[in-house]
Structures are given as C-alpha cells and as structure tokens.
Scaffold this active site. Sequence first.
Site, PDB file in Angstrom:
ATOM      1  N   SER A 178       0.829  -1.210   0.000  1.00  0.00           N
ATOM      2  CA  SER A 178       0.000   0.000   0.000  1.00  0.00           C
ATOM      3  C   SER A 178       0.862   1.257   0.000  1.00  0.00           C
ATOM      4  O   SER A 178       1.982   1.270   0.509  1.00  0.00           O
ATOM      5  CB  SER A 178      -0.898   0.034   1.236  1.00  0.00           C
ATOM      6  OG  SER A 178      -1.796  -1.041   1.240  1.00  0.00           O
TER       7      SER A 178
HETATM    8  N1  SAH Z   1      -0.972  -4.407   3.879  1.00  0.00           N
HETATM    9  C1  SAH Z   1      -0.370  -4.801   2.640  1.00  0.00           C
HETATM   10  C2  SAH Z   1      -1.348  -4.552   1.508  1.00  0.00           C
HETATM   11  C3  SAH Z   1      -1.254  -5.576   0.472  1.00  0.00           C
HETATM   12  S1  SAH Z   1      -2.476  -5.427  -0.786  1.00  0.00           S
HETATM   13  C4  SAH Z   1       0.925  -4.099   2.345  1.00  0.00           C
HETATM   14  O1  SAH Z   1       1.024  -2.900   2.659  1.00  0.00           O
HETATM   15  O2  SAH Z   1       1.818  -4.692   1.784  1.00  0.00           O
HETATM   16  C5  SAH Z   1      -3.831  -6.352  -0.119  1.00  0.00           C
HETATM   17  C6  SAH Z   1      -3.532  -7.737   0.332  1.00  0.00           C
HETATM   18  O3  SAH Z   1      -4.770  -8.350   0.689  1.00  0.00           O
HETATM   19  C7  SAH Z   1      -2.899  -8.645  -0.728  1.00  0.00           C
HETATM   20  O4  SAH Z   1      -1.733  -9.197  -0.217  1.00  0.00           O
HETATM   21  C8  SAH Z   1      -3.981  -9.698  -0.982  1.00  0.00           C
HETATM   22  O5  SAH Z   1      -3.455 -10.965  -1.303  1.00  0.00           O
HETATM   23  C9  SAH Z   1      -4.712  -9.713   0.339  1.00  0.00           C
HETATM   24  N2  SAH Z   1      -6.074 -10.232   0.292  1.00  0.00           N
HETATM   25  C10 SAH Z   1      -7.009 -10.111  -0.698  1.00  0.00           C
HETATM   26  N3  SAH Z   1      -8.152 -10.727  -0.362  1.00  0.00           N
HETATM   27  C11 SAH Z   1      -7.956 -11.267   0.875  1.00  0.00           C
HETATM   28  C12 SAH Z   1      -8.772 -12.038   1.772  1.00  0.00           C
HETATM   29  N4  SAH Z   1     -10.016 -12.400   1.470  1.00  0.00           N
HETATM   30  N5  SAH Z   1      -8.221 -12.412   2.944  1.00  0.00           N
HETATM   31  C13 SAH Z   1      -6.960 -12.060   3.292  1.00  0.00           C
HETATM   32  N6  SAH Z   1      -6.146 -11.346   2.484  1.00  0.00           N
HETATM   33  C14 SAH Z   1      -6.632 -10.940   1.295  1.00  0.00           C
END
Ligand code: SAH
Length: 213
Positions: A64
């Site tokens: 993010s």
């Molecule tokens: N907090 C992370 C954001 C990653 S983007 C960072 O700053 O790196 C969002 C993340 O949510 C991705 O890694 C994706 O795989 C995850 N995601 C999507 N759907 C999900 C679900 N149903 N349960 C858990 N994680 C999920």
Amino acid sequence: MLDTSKHKGLRKRLVEELIKKGIDSKMVLNAILNIPRHFFIDNDFESHAYIDKAFPIDSNQTISQPYTVAFQTSVLEIEKNDKVLEIGTGSGYQTAVLVKLSSNVYTIERQHVLYRKSMKRLNMLGYSPKLIKYGDGYLGLPEHAPFDKILVTAGASEIPKKLLLQLKIGGKIIIPVGDMNQEMILINRKSETKFEKKKLGKFNFVPMLKKVN
Ligand code: SAH
C-alpha cells in the site's frame, strides 16, 4: 540488507510529505520514520521504497501507498493494548507499522506465497505479530475475537458482516468498500446492534477476494 543514513534521510523526507498531506499522528509518523520500508520491497526496486506510491509485490498484489498506510492507521487511534486485526498482510509493511503501535496484532493473508514470505520477513526484522494466518479475511478470526480495531487493506465489494461482529463494543473498523475506486469507510460499533458509519474519501486498492487459492 542495510539501512543506511541515505535511507533514513529519505524516510525523513517521506514523513515530511505525509505531514503536508495531513497526517498528524505522532505515533504513526514515528513508526514510518523508523521502519525501513525498503526491506519490504524486492532489492532491485529499492529506489521506489520512499516515494509515496503503491508498488507491485508478488502474486499480483501491491504494498500500500505510505499515505494510505498512515491514513488508515491514524483513524483507528490505536492504543498499546488494543487487539488489532489486519486483513491482507501483503508485504508485511502495514503489519510492521501496527506492531510498533500495539503488542497485540493479528494478520491474515490469502496468498500463500505472500503469507510465507512476510512471515519470514517480519520475524527476521523483529516485527512479529501475535499471529500471521494463511486464510480468508472475510471470515475474520473468530477464535481470537473480539478485536478493538480491524484494518482491511484490500477493497471489499461489501462490508463483511462477520468482521463487524468480531468488533468489541466501542471498537472500530477501517475498510475500503467498492469494486474499482473504493470509498474508505470507518465504522464504530456503538452497541450490540448499532454501528456508526463515516465516509472518508476515495482510495485505490487491489480487490479483496473470497476463499484461499
Ligand atoms: N498491507 C499490505 C497490503 C497488500 S495489498 C501491504 O502494505 O503490503 C492487499 C492484500 O490483501 C494482498 O496481499 C492480498 O493478497 C490480500 N487479500 C485479498 N483478499 C484477501 C482475503 N479475502 N483475505 C486475506 N487477504 C486478502
């Protein structure tokens, strides 16, 4: 992996930029100042770590944008003993910010590659949450509920009921809702049945997907 004075200087500049964009939580700014974000991005792309943008990581996901991390974390007003649940561990960067603020952090990731990689990374860097779970965040973590705060880092098409019900009375969830350009929603659980909802503006997230692969 090295954290040089150049990296520290870039972080200081990033923090100044976040202050200009309206972030004023000292605790959150301090976490961003101290956590080497370049450790959460593959080596070759290190130069992107301190630009205020989202960036691709494995499995077609993104780390993010720093402003988004700062914004979502700030509005939750996390206190040291809060039990905090993050949905979407991704790179682990947002998790590390949460771990700096609370000693009681749980996080869920549905992509196995990211789950494994971030678990290793967070433990190696000493930002260990209480639990990193491989699973579907739509289900939350009933065995560890209720939570004081829930932070969702992927765009959900609707507000997951199960997550609302895993909030303590007085607890808060911040979640981007919508299919493309999401609206950031803050919900405060006022009672067993009363939930107060606020809209906090438009953001861009990767979609929250159901079930694990
Ligand atoms: N907090 C992370 C954001 C990653 S983007 C960072 O700053 O790196 C969002 C993340 O949510 C991705 O890694 C994706 O795989 C995850 N995601 C999507 N759907 C999900 C679900 N149903 N349960 C858990 N994680 C999920």
